[in-house]
Design a protein around this motif. Sequence first.
Motif, PDB file in Angstrom:
ATOM      1  N   ALA A 274      12.522 -20.596   8.867  1.00 18.56           N
ATOM      2  CA  ALA A 274      11.944 -21.514   8.141  1.00 18.56           C
ATOM      3  C   ALA A 274      13.320 -22.442   8.263  1.00 18.56           C
ATOM      4  N   ARG A 275      14.110 -21.842   8.388  1.00 10.79           N
ATOM      5  CA  ARG A 275      16.014 -22.547   8.402  1.00 10.79           C
ATOM      6  C   ARG A 275      16.007 -23.666   9.630  1.00 10.79           C
ATOM      7  N   ASP A 276      15.560 -23.264  10.682  1.00 10.66           N
ATOM      8  CA  ASP A 276      14.914 -23.917  12.334  1.00 10.66           C
ATOM      9  C   ASP A 276      14.484 -25.122  11.461  1.00 10.66           C
ATOM     10  N   HIS A 277      13.136 -24.661  11.339  1.00  7.25           N
ATOM     11  CA  HIS A 277      11.980 -25.819  10.959  1.00  7.25           C
ATOM     12  C   HIS A 277      12.501 -26.504  10.294  1.00  7.25           C
ATOM     13  N   LEU A 278      13.234 -26.582   9.302  1.00 12.04           N
ATOM     14  CA  LEU A 278      13.481 -27.123   8.104  1.00 12.04           C
ATOM     15  C   LEU A 278      14.700 -28.262   8.372  1.00 12.04           C
ATOM     16  N   ALA A 279      15.337 -27.419   9.640  1.00 12.42           N
ATOM     17  CA  ALA A 279      16.490 -28.400   9.398  1.00 12.42           C
ATOM     18  C   ALA A 279      15.713 -29.489  10.145  1.00 12.42           C
ATOM     19  N   ALA A 280      14.555 -29.322  12.014  1.00 10.79           N
ATOM     20  CA  ALA A 280      14.146 -30.202  12.828  1.00 10.79           C
ATOM     21  C   ALA A 280      13.570 -31.163  11.301  1.00 10.79           C
ATOM     22  N   ALA A 281      12.923 -30.435  10.004  1.00  9.91           N
ATOM     23  CA  ALA A 281      12.291 -31.443   9.557  1.00  9.91           C
ATOM     24  C   ALA A 281      13.279 -32.495   9.013  1.00  9.91           C
TER      25      ALA A 281
END
Length: 293
Positions: A274-281
């Motif tokens: 989820a941290r990776d997705h949030l960083a991308a977002a």
Amino acid sequence: MPPVFAHGRLRLYLLKLLDEAPRHGYEVIRLLEERFQGLYAPSAGTVYPRLSKLEAEGLVTYATEGGRKVYSITEAGRAELADRSGELADLELEIRDSVTELAAEIRSDVRGAAGDLRREMRAAATASAAQVGEEDSWKAAKEELRKARQEWKEQARRAKDESRRAREEAQAARRQAKEAQDRAREEVQRIAGQLQEQFARSGGVLGSLAGAWLGGTAATPAGAAADAAPGWAADLAPTGDPARDLDRLLDRFRDEVRDAARDRGVSAAQVAEARDHLAAAAARLATTFTPRP
């Protein structure tokens, strides 16, 4: 006769009865007797000490009403009941099997009593024949034997009916357990589908997080966010203040992701993903807010 409840099972069943409704000790005893169709009733010396032990462990509590203790289950008691739900389903089947075994023992006792009665009647008929006449005594003995046979048949019929009811209830319990499992599975699938659909409408970021938490793929097709964005958070009317509108959208995003994590559970690996997705977002949104020449 074998024990009706195995070790620890009466404690579990007391929690089940108190989860249905608050009850005083005598009512618990009466309900247990009803569950066993009158073939078994625990003594007060069996039930009350166990209720006191459950109260000492914080699984039940009580209030005094009319001079009697009315016991109620606590949240800790409900948690233990939920943790042992599989055991509880097995216990329901064991109770029905116990009723069947008790009914069989009653039938056996009735047969033995009927045989003893026949022998006693024959002996009585032989003894009375010498005093009041063989014919009259034999008639009386036959009548008594007829009554005994009728009583035995009636008792055997009741025992058979009880055994049949116990089998039917056991079958119904198995069906209900299977239906409950099927309903639970369908409900989980329905909720998962709703979450995936809702997250998909929220755009690529929520779609990726939903995929990670629901065990699906985290990939989001190109352009999905743009296609789904108009439908997500449509109930949030613009306020005329873009900064405030953005805060409201971010609050909605946070609430939906947090609710999904709480309802479905989240692991350390999923948090990392989820941290990776949030960083991308965050990177994508930063690009969106970059002033254009």
